[in-house]
Design a protein around this motif. Structure first.
Motif, PDB file in Angstrom:
ATOM      1  N   HIS A  40       0.837  -1.197   0.000  1.00 27.25           N
ATOM      2  CA  HIS A  40       0.000   0.000   0.000  1.00 27.25           C
ATOM      3  C   HIS A  40       0.874   1.250   0.000  1.00 27.25           C
ATOM      4  O   HIS A  40       0.951   1.970  -0.995  1.00 27.25           O
ATOM      5  CB  HIS A  40      -0.934  -0.029   1.199  1.00 27.25           C
ATOM      6  CG  HIS A  40      -1.897   1.116   1.260  1.00 27.25           C
ATOM      7  ND1 HIS A  40      -2.578   1.564   0.158  1.00 27.25           N
ATOM      8  CD2 HIS A  40      -2.298   1.896   2.298  1.00 27.25           C
ATOM      9  CE1 HIS A  40      -3.361   2.575   0.500  1.00 27.25           C
ATOM     10  NE2 HIS A  40      -3.196   2.805   1.792  1.00 27.25           N
ATOM     11  N   ARG A  41       1.599   1.483   1.115  1.00 27.54           N
ATOM     12  CA  ARG A  41       2.407   2.695   1.215  1.00 27.54           C
ATOM     13  C   ARG A  41       3.856   2.453   1.648  1.00 27.54           C
ATOM     14  O   ARG A  41       4.649   3.381   1.630  1.00 27.54           O
ATOM     15  CB  ARG A  41       1.785   3.664   2.226  1.00 27.54           C
ATOM     16  CG  ARG A  41       0.446   4.239   1.811  1.00 27.54           C
ATOM     17  CD  ARG A  41       0.094   5.451   2.669  1.00 27.54           C
ATOM     18  NE  ARG A  41      -1.215   5.985   2.349  1.00 27.54           N
ATOM     19  CZ  ARG A  41      -2.312   5.730   3.045  1.00 27.54           C
ATOM     20  NH1 ARG A  41      -2.248   4.947   4.105  1.00 27.54           N
ATOM     21  NH2 ARG A  41      -3.460   6.267   2.700  1.00 27.54           N
ATOM     22  N   ARG A  42       4.185   1.252   2.059  1.00 30.32           N
ATOM     23  CA  ARG A  42       5.529   1.006   2.591  1.00 30.32           C
ATOM     24  C   ARG A  42       6.514   0.786   1.439  1.00 30.32           C
ATOM     25  O   ARG A  42       6.989  -0.318   1.181  1.00 30.32           O
ATOM     26  CB  ARG A  42       5.511  -0.193   3.529  1.00 30.32           C
ATOM     27  CG  ARG A  42       4.675   0.053   4.786  1.00 30.32           C
ATOM     28  CD  ARG A  42       4.550  -1.204   5.607  1.00 30.32           C
ATOM     29  NE  ARG A  42       3.823  -0.959   6.849  1.00 30.32           N
ATOM     30  CZ  ARG A  42       3.371  -1.916   7.646  1.00 30.32           C
ATOM     31  NH1 ARG A  42       3.571  -3.196   7.320  1.00 30.32           N
ATOM     32  NH2 ARG A  42       2.717  -1.624   8.761  1.00 30.32           N
ATOM     33  N   ILE A  43       6.846   1.852   0.781  1.00 30.95           N
ATOM     34  CA  ILE A  43       7.644   1.780  -0.443  1.00 30.95           C
ATOM     35  C   ILE A  43       9.074   1.348  -0.146  1.00 30.95           C
ATOM     36  O   ILE A  43       9.670   0.562  -0.900  1.00 30.95           O
ATOM     37  CB  ILE A  43       7.631   3.140  -1.168  1.00 30.95           C
ATOM     38  CG1 ILE A  43       6.190   3.583  -1.414  1.00 30.95           C
ATOM     39  CG2 ILE A  43       8.400   3.052  -2.476  1.00 30.95           C
ATOM     40  CD1 ILE A  43       5.342   2.580  -2.151  1.00 30.95           C
ATOM     41  N   VAL A  60       1.817  -0.821  -6.276  1.00 31.82           N
ATOM     42  CA  VAL A  60       1.533   0.042  -5.127  1.00 31.82           C
ATOM     43  C   VAL A  60       0.206   0.746  -5.373  1.00 31.82           C
ATOM     44  O   VAL A  60      -0.394   0.628  -6.451  1.00 31.82           O
ATOM     45  CB  VAL A  60       2.663   1.065  -4.877  1.00 31.82           C
ATOM     46  CG1 VAL A  60       3.959   0.358  -4.527  1.00 31.82           C
ATOM     47  CG2 VAL A  60       2.848   1.962  -6.101  1.00 31.82           C
ATOM     48  N   ASP A  61      -0.244   1.502  -4.378  1.00 34.49           N
ATOM     49  CA  ASP A  61      -1.562   2.128  -4.481  1.00 34.49           C
ATOM     50  C   ASP A  61      -1.541   3.396  -5.326  1.00 34.49           C
ATOM     51  O   ASP A  61      -2.363   3.575  -6.223  1.00 34.49           O
ATOM     52  CB  ASP A  61      -2.079   2.432  -3.071  1.00 34.49           C
ATOM     53  CG  ASP A  61      -3.485   2.991  -3.091  1.00 34.49           C
ATOM     54  OD1 ASP A  61      -4.344   2.390  -3.755  1.00 34.49           O
ATOM     55  OD2 ASP A  61      -3.721   4.039  -2.460  1.00 34.49           O
ATOM     56  N   ALA A  62      -0.590   4.283  -5.050  1.00 33.75           N
ATOM     57  CA  ALA A  62      -0.612   5.627  -5.641  1.00 33.75           C
ATOM     58  C   ALA A  62       0.399   5.782  -6.773  1.00 33.75           C
ATOM     59  O   ALA A  62       1.487   5.178  -6.753  1.00 33.75           O
ATOM     60  CB  ALA A  62      -0.333   6.675  -4.567  1.00 33.75           C
ATOM     61  N   ASP A  65       3.903   7.097  -5.665  1.00 35.56           N
ATOM     62  CA  ASP A  65       4.725   6.049  -5.056  1.00 35.56           C
ATOM     63  C   ASP A  65       5.271   5.102  -6.117  1.00 35.56           C
ATOM     64  O   ASP A  65       6.416   4.629  -6.017  1.00 35.56           O
ATOM     65  CB  ASP A  65       3.914   5.268  -4.023  1.00 35.56           C
ATOM     66  CG  ASP A  65       3.667   6.062  -2.760  1.00 35.56           C
ATOM     67  OD1 ASP A  65       4.459   6.972  -2.464  1.00 35.56           O
ATOM     68  OD2 ASP A  65       2.677   5.767  -2.062  1.00 35.56           O
ATOM     69  N   ARG A  68       8.215   6.761  -7.757  1.00 33.33           N
ATOM     70  CA  ARG A  68       9.396   6.761  -6.888  1.00 33.33           C
ATOM     71  C   ARG A  68      10.035   5.374  -6.819  1.00 33.33           C
ATOM     72  O   ARG A  68      11.269   5.244  -6.883  1.00 33.33           O
ATOM     73  CB  ARG A  68       8.992   7.230  -5.481  1.00 33.33           C
ATOM     74  CG  ARG A  68      10.146   7.301  -4.491  1.00 33.33           C
ATOM     75  CD  ARG A  68       9.792   8.195  -3.322  1.00 33.33           C
ATOM     76  NE  ARG A  68       8.692   7.667  -2.522  1.00 33.33           N
ATOM     77  CZ  ARG A  68       8.866   6.909  -1.429  1.00 33.33           C
ATOM     78  NH1 ARG A  68      10.088   6.579  -1.059  1.00 33.33           N
ATOM     79  NH2 ARG A  68       7.830   6.487  -0.749  1.00 33.33           N
ATOM     80  N   HIS A  84       0.407   0.652 -10.549  1.00 40.08           N
ATOM     81  CA  HIS A  84      -0.341   1.125  -9.384  1.00 40.08           C
ATOM     82  C   HIS A  84      -1.835   1.028  -9.654  1.00 40.08           C
ATOM     83  O   HIS A  84      -2.288   0.968 -10.809  1.00 40.08           O
ATOM     84  CB  HIS A  84       0.025   2.571  -9.053  1.00 40.08           C
ATOM     85  CG  HIS A  84      -0.477   3.571 -10.043  1.00 40.08           C
ATOM     86  ND1 HIS A  84       0.196   3.832 -11.225  1.00 40.08           N
ATOM     87  CD2 HIS A  84      -1.583   4.355 -10.054  1.00 40.08           C
ATOM     88  CE1 HIS A  84      -0.456   4.747 -11.903  1.00 40.08           C
ATOM     89  NE2 HIS A  84      -1.556   5.084 -11.227  1.00 40.08           N
ATOM     90  N   HIS A 401       2.788   4.461  11.974  1.00 41.20           N
ATOM     91  CA  HIS A 401       2.581   3.138  11.371  1.00 41.20           C
ATOM     92  C   HIS A 401       3.893   2.593  10.866  1.00 41.20           C
ATOM     93  O   HIS A 401       4.719   3.313  10.382  1.00 41.20           O
ATOM     94  CB  HIS A 401       1.585   3.235  10.210  1.00 41.20           C
ATOM     95  CG  HIS A 401       0.174   3.479  10.699  1.00 41.20           C
ATOM     96  ND1 HIS A 401      -0.817   2.541  10.656  1.00 41.20           N
ATOM     97  CD2 HIS A 401      -0.371   4.584  11.281  1.00 41.20           C
ATOM     98  CE1 HIS A 401      -1.940   3.053  11.146  1.00 41.20           C
ATOM     99  NE2 HIS A 401      -1.695   4.278  11.525  1.00 41.20           N
TER     100      HIS A 401
END
Length: 401
Positions: A40-43, A60-62, A65, A68, A84, A401
Motif C-alpha cells: 500500500h504505502r511502505r515503499i 503500489v496504491d498511488a 509512489d 518513486r 499502481h 505506522h
C-alpha cells in the motif's frame, strides 16, 4: 518460468503475513519463484523486498509512489515492472500459479476474486473476502476450479484437523480458539481509557495495528466465525469460540464419536503459511519446535460477551446473512481507524458497529460484487456520520505506522 518452481504472487507483502511468507519462501528457493509483490504505502520495505526476490511485477496504491519505486529500481538495475491502482492489483493476483492474499480489510476483496476467476491457488489471509462475499466467493472458486487454502491460524488448524479440509457428516463442531487479547482480565470500567498502543500490544502474536485492535475487541473472532461458516460449509450453530490464553492450540474439530482433534504449535504465522505453501505435502517453516516439557498448563474459558460485545455482534450476524456481514466489517474498519487516529474511545468501536447494523440493507439472493460494494459504502458513510457526532475522547498519542 524457472523449472518446476511454483510461481508465487504476494499481495500485501510488506505486512506481517507478507513478510512471514517471504521468510518461509527464502528457506526454499528451489521450490518457489516470487513473480509479483504488492504494498500500500511502505515503499522502502517493498524496494528491499524487490532487491531480495527480484519479482517481475511490483504494485503500489498511488501513482507518485509507483514513480518513486520505479526510479529506485532502475537505479538498482532491476527489470521489475512497477504499476499502481486496483486494476494492477488484480493483475498481480493472477500473475503466478498461486497467490497469497494478505491485504487487510475490504481492500483485498477484488483482487482475491480476480485470482478465483483465474483459477489460481489462493492462500487466503484476507478474512474479509469471505465475510463480505462468502456465497459469491465460494461460488467463484468452484466455477473456475480455483483452490482455496486458509492462512489464518485458526482456519488452517481446522483445515488440518478435517479430512481433506472438508466437514463431513461426522463433524459435530468446529471450535475456534481465541487468546482473549490484551484486555482479557482488565477492569471493564477502565476500557474507556484504553490507548491505541495498549490495544496493539498483543500478548502472543505480532500483527498489524488494525488486526491487533480487532484481537483486543475480539472482532477478529467475530469475522473468523463467519469465515469458517463459508470455508467449511457448516451451519452457524456448529461453530463455537473458546478462549485459550496460551495460543498453543490453534483450533479444534469435534466429531460425532466425541473425538476432538486439535492442531498445536508455537504462535508463529510461518507454520500455517508453510503448511499452505507445501500442501498437500509438508516443509520446514523456520518455527521453533513446540516443547511440551515447558508448557506450564493449557487453560480454556467461555468468552464473556459483555466484555467482548464485538464477538456478540459477530455471532448475531453469522445468522443474518451477507448484508449484515458486509455492514459489520465496513463499520468496524471505519471505527477502528477512528480509534487508531485518536478520534473515538476504544469502547466506541462496538457501539458504532452495533448502531450501523441497525441500518443494514437487504441483499437479494444471487447478488453481485457491485451490490456488495454498495452495501459496504453505505455502512462506511453511516459509521463516519456517527463518529462525527461522538464526543472527542481527548488528545492521545498515536504511534507511527
Amino acid at each position: 518460468m524457472s523449472g518446476s518452481r511454483e510461481r508465487l504472487s504476494i499481495l500485501g507483502s510488506t505486512g506481517s503475513i507478507g513478510t512471514s511468507t517471504l521468510d518461509v519462501v527464502a528457506r526454499h528457493p528451489e521450490r518457489f519463484e516470487v513473480v509479483a509483490l504488492t504494498a500500500h504505502r511502505r515503499i522502502d520495505r517493498l524496494y528491499e523486498q524487490c532487491l531480495a526476490f527480484r519479482p517481475a511485477l511490483a504494485v503500489v496504491d498511488a501513482a507518485a509512489d509507483a514513480e518513486r519505486l520505479a526510479r529506485r529500481l532502475r537505479e538498482a538495475r532491476l527489470p521489475t515492472e512497477v504499476a499502481h491502482g486496483p486494476e494492477a492489483l488484480c493483475d498481480a493476483a493472477c500473475a503466478g500459479d498461486a497467490v497469497v492474499a494478505a491485504i487487510v480489510g475490504a481492500a483485498g476483496l477484488a483482487s482475491s476474486l480476480a485470482a478465483a476467476r483465474a483459477g489460481r491457488k489462493i492462500l487466503l489471509a484476507n478474512k474479509e473476502a469471505l465475510v463480505m462475499s462468502g456465497a459469491l466467493f465460494m461460488r467463484t472458486v468452484a466455477e473456475h476450479g480455483a483452490t482455496l487454502l486458509p492462512l489464518d491460524s485458526e482456519h488452517n488448524a481446522i483445515f488440518q484437523c478435517l479430512d481433506g479440509g472438508k466437514a463431513s457428516g461426522g463433524v459435530e463442531r468446529l471450535i475456534l480458539t481465541a487468546s482473549g487479547g490484551p484486555f482479557l482480565h482488565r477492569d471493564l470500567d477502565s476500557l474507556d481509557e484504553v490507548t491505541p498502543d495498549e490495544a496493539c500490544a498483543h500478548p502472543n502474536w505480532v500483527m498489524g495495528r488494525k488486526i491487533s485492535v480487532d484481537s483486543a475487541t475480539m472482532m477478529n473472532k467475530a469475522l473468523e466465525v463467519i469465515e469458517a461458516r463459508w470455508l467449511f460449509d457448516v451451519p452457524p450453530e456448529r461453530i463455537e469460540v473458546v478462549i485459550h490464553p496460551q495460543s498453543v492450540i490453534h483450533s479444534m474439530v469435534a466429531y460425532a464419536d466425541q473425538s476432538v482433534l486439535a492442531q498445536l504449535g508455537n504462535p508463529d504465522m510461518r507454520t500455517p503459511i508453510a503448511h499452505a505453501l507445501a500442501w498437500p505435502g509438508r516443509m520446514a517453516s523456520g518455527v521453533a519446535p513446540l516443547d511440551f516439557t515447558r508448557l506450564s498448563g493449557l487453560s480454556f474459558l467461555a468468552p464473556d460477551l459483555a466484555r467482548f460485545p464485538c464477538l456478540r455482534l459477530g455471532l448475531q450476524v453469522l445468522r443474518e446473512g451477507c448484508a449484515a456481514s458486509v455492514t459489520l466489517n465496513a463499520a468496524n474498519e471505519v471505527a477502528v481507524d477512528a480509534f487508531l487516529q485518536g478520534q473515538v474511545r476504544f469502547t466506541a468501536i462496538a457501539a458504532v458497529v452495533e448502531e450501523v447494523l441497525q441500518h443494514a440493507p437487504v441483499l437479494a439472493p444471487g447478488h453481485l460484487l457491485d451490490d456488495i460494494l454498495a452495501a459496504d459504502a453505505h455502512a462506511r458513510a453511516l459509521a463516519r456520520h456517527l463518529i462525527r457526532r461522538l464526543p472527542a475522547p481527548g488528545i492521545r498519542r498515536v504511534a507511527a505506522h
